[in-house]
Motif scaffolding. Structure first.
Motif, PDB file in Angstrom:
ATOM      1  N   TRP A   3     -10.105   5.300  -5.767  1.00  0.00           N
ATOM      2  CA  TRP A   3      -9.562   6.674  -5.756  1.00  0.00           C
ATOM      3  C   TRP A   3      -8.609   6.850  -4.576  1.00  0.00           C
ATOM      4  CZ3 TRP A   3     -12.108   6.350  -9.854  1.00  0.00           C
ATOM      5  CH2 TRP A   3     -13.492   6.210  -9.924  1.00  0.00           C
ATOM      6  N   HIS A   4      -8.986   6.254  -3.440  1.00  0.00           N
ATOM      7  CA  HIS A   4      -8.197   6.518  -2.240  1.00  0.00           C
ATOM      8  C   HIS A   4      -6.822   5.877  -2.317  1.00  0.00           C
ATOM      9  CE1 HIS A   4     -12.065   7.467   0.239  1.00  0.00           C
ATOM     10  NE2 HIS A   4     -11.866   8.272  -0.775  1.00  0.00           N
ATOM     11  N   VAL A   5      -6.745   4.658  -2.826  1.00  0.00           N
ATOM     12  CA  VAL A   5      -5.419   4.045  -2.935  1.00  0.00           C
ATOM     13  C   VAL A   5      -4.612   4.774  -3.999  1.00  0.00           C
ATOM     14  CG1 VAL A   5      -6.153   2.153  -4.446  1.00  0.00           C
ATOM     15  CG2 VAL A   5      -4.077   1.919  -3.107  1.00  0.00           C
ATOM     16  N   VAL A  37      -5.015   7.880   9.606  1.00  0.00           N
ATOM     17  CA  VAL A  37      -5.480   8.075   8.232  1.00  0.00           C
ATOM     18  C   VAL A  37      -6.021   9.496   8.097  1.00  0.00           C
ATOM     19  CG1 VAL A  37      -7.171   7.331   6.500  1.00  0.00           C
ATOM     20  CG2 VAL A  37      -6.003   5.635   7.937  1.00  0.00           C
ATOM     21  N   SER A  38      -5.401  10.268   7.217  1.00  0.00           N
ATOM     22  CA  SER A  38      -5.839  11.656   7.075  1.00  0.00           C
ATOM     23  C   SER A  38      -5.870  12.060   5.609  1.00  0.00           C
ATOM     24  CB  SER A  38      -4.908  12.579   7.857  1.00  0.00           C
ATOM     25  OG  SER A  38      -3.602  12.491   7.312  1.00  0.00           O
ATOM     26  N   ASN A  39      -6.470  13.190   5.360  1.00  0.00           N
ATOM     27  CA  ASN A  39      -6.719  13.655   4.000  1.00  0.00           C
ATOM     28  C   ASN A  39      -6.344  15.129   3.864  1.00  0.00           C
ATOM     29  OD1 ASN A  39      -9.428  15.043   2.394  1.00  0.00           O
ATOM     30  ND2 ASN A  39      -8.209  13.549   1.294  1.00  0.00           N
ATOM     31  N   VAL A  40      -5.765  15.473   2.717  1.00  0.00           N
ATOM     32  CA  VAL A  40      -5.541  16.874   2.374  1.00  0.00           C
ATOM     33  C   VAL A  40      -6.263  17.087   1.058  1.00  0.00           C
ATOM     34  CG1 VAL A  40      -3.808  18.527   1.591  1.00  0.00           C
ATOM     35  CG2 VAL A  40      -3.333  17.077   3.566  1.00  0.00           C
ATOM     36  N   ALA A  41      -7.139  18.074   0.974  1.00  0.00           N
ATOM     37  CA  ALA A  41      -7.980  18.224  -0.210  1.00  0.00           C
ATOM     38  C   ALA A  41      -7.396  19.170  -1.255  1.00  0.00           C
ATOM     39  CB  ALA A  41      -9.377  18.686   0.193  1.00  0.00           C
ATOM     40  N   GLN A  42      -6.426  20.003  -0.862  1.00  0.00           N
ATOM     41  CA  GLN A  42      -5.880  21.000  -1.788  1.00  0.00           C
ATOM     42  C   GLN A  42      -4.379  20.782  -2.015  1.00  0.00           C
ATOM     43  OE1 GLN A  42      -7.714  23.051  -3.453  1.00  0.00           O
ATOM     44  NE2 GLN A  42      -9.604  22.568  -2.352  1.00  0.00           N
ATOM     45  N   PRO A  43      -3.819  21.033  -3.192  1.00  0.00           N
ATOM     46  CA  PRO A  43      -4.537  21.423  -4.410  1.00  0.00           C
ATOM     47  C   PRO A  43      -5.325  20.273  -5.036  1.00  0.00           C
ATOM     48  CG  PRO A  43      -2.221  21.056  -4.894  1.00  0.00           C
ATOM     49  CD  PRO A  43      -2.362  20.914  -3.411  1.00  0.00           C
ATOM     50  N   VAL A  44      -4.949  19.023  -4.672  1.00  0.00           N
ATOM     51  CA  VAL A  44      -5.745  17.869  -5.110  1.00  0.00           C
ATOM     52  C   VAL A  44      -5.905  16.956  -3.901  1.00  0.00           C
ATOM     53  CG1 VAL A  44      -4.985  17.862  -7.531  1.00  0.00           C
ATOM     54  CG2 VAL A  44      -3.655  16.626  -5.809  1.00  0.00           C
ATOM     55  N   ASN A  45      -6.887  16.072  -3.960  1.00  0.00           N
ATOM     56  CA  ASN A  45      -7.107  15.118  -2.872  1.00  0.00           C
ATOM     57  C   ASN A  45      -5.897  14.215  -2.690  1.00  0.00           C
ATOM     58  OD1 ASN A  45      -9.666  15.387  -1.612  1.00  0.00           O
ATOM     59  ND2 ASN A  45     -10.643  14.676  -3.515  1.00  0.00           N
ATOM     60  N   VAL A  69     -10.939  -7.966   4.479  1.00  0.00           N
ATOM     61  CA  VAL A  69     -11.355  -6.569   4.330  1.00  0.00           C
ATOM     62  C   VAL A  69     -12.197  -6.194   5.541  1.00  0.00           C
ATOM     63  CG1 VAL A  69     -12.596  -4.834   2.961  1.00  0.00           C
ATOM     64  CG2 VAL A  69     -11.577  -6.802   1.806  1.00  0.00           C
ATOM     65  N   ALA A  70     -11.897  -5.046   6.164  1.00  0.00           N
ATOM     66  CA  ALA A  70     -12.735  -4.552   7.257  1.00  0.00           C
ATOM     67  C   ALA A  70     -12.914  -3.054   7.083  1.00  0.00           C
ATOM     68  CB  ALA A  70     -12.097  -4.855   8.611  1.00  0.00           C
ATOM     69  N   THR A  71     -14.069  -2.572   7.474  1.00  0.00           N
ATOM     70  CA  THR A  71     -14.339  -1.149   7.308  1.00  0.00           C
ATOM     71  C   THR A  71     -13.778  -0.366   8.486  1.00  0.00           C
ATOM     72  OG1 THR A  71     -16.326  -1.643   6.052  1.00  0.00           O
ATOM     73  CG2 THR A  71     -16.159   0.574   6.968  1.00  0.00           C
ATOM     74  N   LEU A  72     -12.975   0.646   8.152  1.00  0.00           N
ATOM     75  CA  LEU A  72     -12.518   1.611   9.156  1.00  0.00           C
ATOM     76  C   LEU A  72     -13.631   2.654   9.256  1.00  0.00           C
ATOM     77  CD1 LEU A  72     -10.431   3.176  10.904  1.00  0.00           C
ATOM     78  CD2 LEU A  72      -9.527   4.114   8.759  1.00  0.00           C
ATOM     79  N   PRO A  73     -14.314   2.729  10.417  1.00  0.00           N
ATOM     80  CA  PRO A  73     -15.458   3.642  10.513  1.00  0.00           C
ATOM     81  C   PRO A  73     -15.024   5.109  10.398  1.00  0.00           C
ATOM     82  CG  PRO A  73     -15.457   2.061  12.324  1.00  0.00           C
ATOM     83  CD  PRO A  73     -14.119   1.964  11.653  1.00  0.00           C
ATOM     84  N   HIS A  98     -13.475   3.702   5.351  1.00  0.00           N
ATOM     85  CA  HIS A  98     -12.598   3.123   4.337  1.00  0.00           C
ATOM     86  C   HIS A  98     -12.570   1.602   4.470  1.00  0.00           C
ATOM     87  CE1 HIS A  98     -10.821   7.066   3.437  1.00  0.00           C
ATOM     88  NE2 HIS A  98     -10.804   7.273   4.742  1.00  0.00           N
ATOM     89  N   PRO A  99     -12.836   0.867   3.384  1.00  0.00           N
ATOM     90  CA  PRO A  99     -12.675  -0.593   3.419  1.00  0.00           C
ATOM     91  C   PRO A  99     -11.182  -0.952   3.335  1.00  0.00           C
ATOM     92  CG  PRO A  99     -13.465   0.110   1.245  1.00  0.00           C
ATOM     93  CD  PRO A  99     -13.336   1.355   2.078  1.00  0.00           C
ATOM     94  N   ILE A 100     -10.616  -1.405   4.441  1.00  0.00           N
ATOM     95  CA  ILE A 100      -9.178  -1.677   4.511  1.00  0.00           C
ATOM     96  C   ILE A 100      -8.915  -3.143   4.157  1.00  0.00           C
ATOM     97  CG2 ILE A 100      -7.151  -1.723   6.037  1.00  0.00           C
ATOM     98  CD1 ILE A 100      -8.141   1.123   5.594  1.00  0.00           C
ATOM     99  N   HIS A 101      -8.051  -3.356   3.173  1.00  0.00           N
ATOM    100  CA  HIS A 101      -7.770  -4.702   2.664  1.00  0.00           C
ATOM    101  C   HIS A 101      -6.290  -5.029   2.843  1.00  0.00           C
ATOM    102  CE1 HIS A 101      -7.479  -8.203   0.185  1.00  0.00           C
ATOM    103  NE2 HIS A 101      -6.930  -7.610  -0.843  1.00  0.00           N
ATOM    104  N   LEU A 102      -6.028  -6.209   3.398  1.00  0.00           N
ATOM    105  CA  LEU A 102      -4.652  -6.667   3.584  1.00  0.00           C
ATOM    106  C   LEU A 102      -4.361  -7.838   2.649  1.00  0.00           C
ATOM    107  CD1 LEU A 102      -1.937  -6.742   5.219  1.00  0.00           C
ATOM    108  CD2 LEU A 102      -3.102  -8.263   6.838  1.00  0.00           C
ATOM    109  N   HIS A 103      -3.227  -7.800   1.991  1.00  0.00           N
ATOM    110  CA  HIS A 103      -2.777  -8.928   1.169  1.00  0.00           C
ATOM    111  C   HIS A 103      -1.979  -9.910   2.050  1.00  0.00           C
ATOM    112  CE1 HIS A 103      -2.910  -6.683  -2.975  1.00  0.00           C
ATOM    113  NE2 HIS A 103      -3.832  -6.208  -2.165  1.00  0.00           N
TER     114      HIS A 103
END
Ligand SMILES: *[C@@H]1O[C@H](CO)[C@@H](O)[C@H](O)[C@H]1NC(C)=O
Ligand SMILES: *[C@@H]1O[C@H](CO)[C@@H](O)[C@H](O)[C@H]1NC(C)=O
Ligand SMILES: *[C@@H]1O[C@H](CO)[C@@H](O)[C@H](O)[C@H]1NC(C)=O
Ligand SMILES: *[C@@H]1O[C@H](CO)[C@@H](O)[C@H](O)[C@H]1NC(C)=O
Ligand SMILES: *[C@@H]1O[C@H](CO)[C@@H](O)[C@H](O)[C@H]1NC(C)=O
Ligand SMILES: *[C@@H]1O[C@H](CO)[C@@H](O)[C@H](O)[C@H]1NC(C)=O
Ligand SMILES: *[C@@H]1O[C@H](CO)[C@@H](O)[C@H](O)[C@H]1NC(C)=O
Ligand SMILES: *[C@@H]1O[C@H](CO)[C@@H](O)[C@H](O)[C@H]1NC(C)=O
Ligand SMILES: *[C@@H]1O[C@H](CO)[C@@H](O)[C@H](O)[C@H]1NC(C)=O
Ligand SMILES: [Cu+2]
Length: 603
Positions: free
Chosen positions: A551-553, A408-416, A522-526, A475-480
């Protein structure tokens, strides 16, 4: 719960008068949900009228499993529409169910067949309704995820959802159309069944959420830049007193009784620690899974998670604070949660009121918090399921590729933007993923970047996933479609620890619990850490797994599991296309174009 503005005047009187009602009437106000259903188990809560007990393995069996025709059918009609409400005293144009926020509580019994007709009376928005945590055994078309299992329900259309409540406990239902539930499209749900501890009365659901005064679409756009927007208020059971406006939720009780309360975090961004002054909680259930009950003063509830607790009114009769506090900045931020533990600037509260004589006291509580808590947004770790199940450890050989690892990774530019491995999810509302199964064209589905499809072909097989956080935000990870097994997670204090990478070393393997891992949805990914989950492919379907921070999804943090495709194609999947033509026709006429894919904002 709130009612439209024009009704407030007439109802305000009734609400104020409630505190002066005689005791018997006050008790009746709570509604005795358990007794209202098909089984009165008030003499022994662990039983369910000969159709199961708290020790029944709910994944394997449920009332009337073998005699489905004997199951009761419960029908509900709900309507989503615009309404201007003022949950914290400040008016906001909201999108709500049946005119109230939160929407009506849907109450059924374990084993019932639920038929829920959802009418979209909004002018400018589609919608789709997800029944959070309901495993939808063999009914993936009823999961309510636009772009995955259906086309959105266009304005003026109705969609019928039909599924069996194979689990029991507490949950919520919410729109899966973009961040729409943040504007109010949600309600709570109770599936009555057995319970791990005795109690005299069920107080019902108690949802806690962050709240924004601007429309959620605007907040969502703001969330694309910089840190997540700060919650402008928080609501407990749909209401809050803040800055002299609005009102605290009141929960009325009588002395020397044991109550059940169903806590649900329905936030878009904030995770909370929750407590009741003077009254420790005995926690009996986490999500839809009964647990070996344990006592605690404070409980952490991540987004989408539910905790059923019982407590006894054994204190000096009076008024007591319920407190919800955001433990650290990494669990979000809110103007109503800024201070130290229990401080007067921690203002997300509600009031427990003992009936004294025949009335309750109108004064605010002066009670003090029950001790302190660890300032992390890590999940509760004391959880152990009542029905223990072993996960075969030899089934897990960590190959560190797309078959068992999710970075799980993030890129902040130009938008999240959020990525799982190299993909950020973006689905197509007009051609839901299941349509490709109907067309026997899954190869194409997989090739389209952004579908983030993970194929699980082996039936009744344990698939293992190491979810590796490459950043500091939990991140609170939720599985259907499943309760997953939580084999392990790092115990981090989020900011102080260096990043912990799960490599599959013998040391890492020793940290996993295969013997009786907790199951939930639901479980939290630390932050800077990892979460290892497994699930058993016992339910053919197209199942989303995603971060429940809206926002994250929206910005990509999700995947789709295609489970047992060959058997899935033998199911009746016609409902997948039900609203597609109507949706397309409406969409061409509207000037409100989709800001994101329902799961992801277009970068
Ligand atoms: C929450 O509010 C609803 C509507 O006002 C009410 O019926 C319910 O009893 C409240 N829940 C609790 C736990 O007090
Ligand atoms: C929602 O409102 C409709 C129309 O007023 C009503 O018929 C229905 O029973 C309500 N649904 C629930 C679940 O309360
Ligand atoms: C939903 O409706 C609002 C106006 O009520 C509009 O601003 C927004 O663009 C619509 N969103 C979608 C995704 O249709
Ligand atoms: C799902 O369908 C399969 C095949 O018909 C059946 O064997 C299984 O028992 C069903 N599962 C549930 C949970 O209904
Ligand atoms: C509650 O029980 C305690 C201990 O048995 C007793 O002292 C007290 O009077 C009871 N309170 C009420 C209001 O009945
Ligand atoms: C809801 O979940 C979010 C994210 O996991 C968390 O930060 C927040 O504290 C939770 N709120 C409650 C009331 O438990
Ligand atoms: C809770 O009770 C107080 C008075 O004791 C009242 O002012 C307030 O309106 C009540 N809250 C709600 C949501 O009705
Ligand atoms: C996850 O990241 C690690 C470290 O960068 C890398 O070695 C591994 O291949 C990645 N896994 C996948 C499935 O992309
Ligand atoms: C996690 O770490 C905290 C703080 O060091 C500690 O109190 C707690 O017992 C740990 N939990 C587990 C399950 O190891
Ligand atoms: Cu997230």
């Amino acid at each position: 719960m709130l009612v439209p503005n024009f009704l407030l005047g007439s109802l305000a009187l009734g609400l104020t008068a409630a505190s002066a009602l005689p005791e018997a009437k006050l008790t009746a106000l709570h509604g005795r949900q358990s007794e209202a259903g098909g089984c009165d188990n008030s003499q022994d809560r662990t039983q369910w009228c000969g159709k199961g007990t708290i020790k029944t393995d709910g994944e394997a069996t449920w009332p009337n499993k073998d005699t489905p025709a004997a199951a009761a059918t419960k029908t509900f009609n709900i309507e989503v529409a615009e309404a201007t409400l003022a949950p914290d005293g400040i008016q906001k144009p909201m999108l709500v169910i049946n005119g109230t926020y939160p929407g009506p509580t849907i109450i059924a019994d374990w084993g019932d067949v639920l038929i829920i007709n959802v009418k979209n009376s909004m002018k400018d928005n589609g919608t789709s309704m997800h029944w959070h945590g309901i495993s939808q055994a063999n009914t993936t078309t009823e999961d309510g995820v636009n772009g995955v299992t259906e086309c959105p329900i266009p304005p003026l259309a109705t969609r019928q959802y039909k599924f069996t409540a194979t689990q029991f406990g507490t949950t919520w239902y919410h729109s899966h159309y973009s961040g729409q539930y943040g504007d109010g499209v949600l309600g709570t749900m109770i599936i009555n069944g057995p319970a791990a501890e005795q109690y005299a009365e069920d107080l019902g659901t108690f949802p806690i959420t962050d709240h924004f005064h601007k429309p959620i679409y605007q907040v969502g756009v703001a969330s694309e830049h910089g840190g997540p927007p700060k919650g402008e208020a928080a609501l407990i059971n749909g209401t809050m007193l803040a800055n002299g406006l609005g009102a605290y939720a009141n929960v009325t009780v009588t002395a020397n009784k044991t109550y059940r309360l169903r806590i649900i975090n329905t936030s878009v961004d904030n995770g909370w620690k929750f407590s009741l002054d003077g009254h420790p909680f005995t926690v009996i259930q986490a999500d839809f899974v009964p647990i070996k009950s344990f006592k605690t003063n404070w409980i952490f509830v991540a987004i989408g998670q539910r905790y059923d607790v019982v407590f006894t009114t054994d204190q000096t009769p009076g008024n007591y604070w319920f407190r919800a506090e955001i433990p650290t900045g990494l669990c979000g931020s809110n103007t109503l949660s800024t201070g130290a533990i229990g401080s007067t600037t921690q203002l997300t509260r509600a009031v427990l009121k003992y009936v004294q004589g025949t009335t309750t006291s109108p004064s605010l509580p002066t009670s003090t918090p029950l001790g302190t808590y660890l300032k992390t947004c890590a999940d509760e770790t004391a959880l152990s399921p009542l029905v223990e199940k072993v996960v075969p450890s030899d089934g897990f050989v960590f190959t560190q590729d797309r078959t068992d690892q999710m970075n799980v990774s993030n890129v902040a530019q130009p938008v999240n933007q959020w990525f799982i491995n190299t993909e950020k999810i973006q689905v197509d509302w007009t051609v839901p993923s299941l349509k490709y199964v109907v067309d026997n064209n899954v190869g194409t589905l997989q090739k389209i970047t952004g579908n983030a499809v993970y194929v699980l072909d082996k039936p009744n097989h344990f698939y293992f996933w190491v979810i590796q956080n490459q950043g500091a935000v939990p991140h609170p990870i939720h599985l259907h479609g499943h309760d997953f097994y939580i084999l392990g997670a790092t115990n981090t204090t989020e900011t102080t620890n260096p990043m912990s990478i799960f490599t599959g070393s013998a040391d890492d393997m020793k940290k996993l619990n295969f013997g009786s891992p907790m199951r939930r949805d639901v479980a939290t990914l630390p932050g800077n850490g990892w979460l290892v989950i497994a699930f058993h492919t016992n339910n053919p379907g197209m199942w989303l797994m995603h971060c429940h921070i809206a926002w994250h999804v929206s910005q990509g943090l999700g995947v789709q599991f295609l489970e047992r495709e060959s058997e899935l194609r033998n199911q009746d999947l016609t409902k997948v296309q039900e609203n597609c033509k109507a949706w397309d026709a409406w969409y061409q006429t509207t000037s409100f174009k989709i800001p994101d894919s329902g799961l992801k904002f277009r970068a």
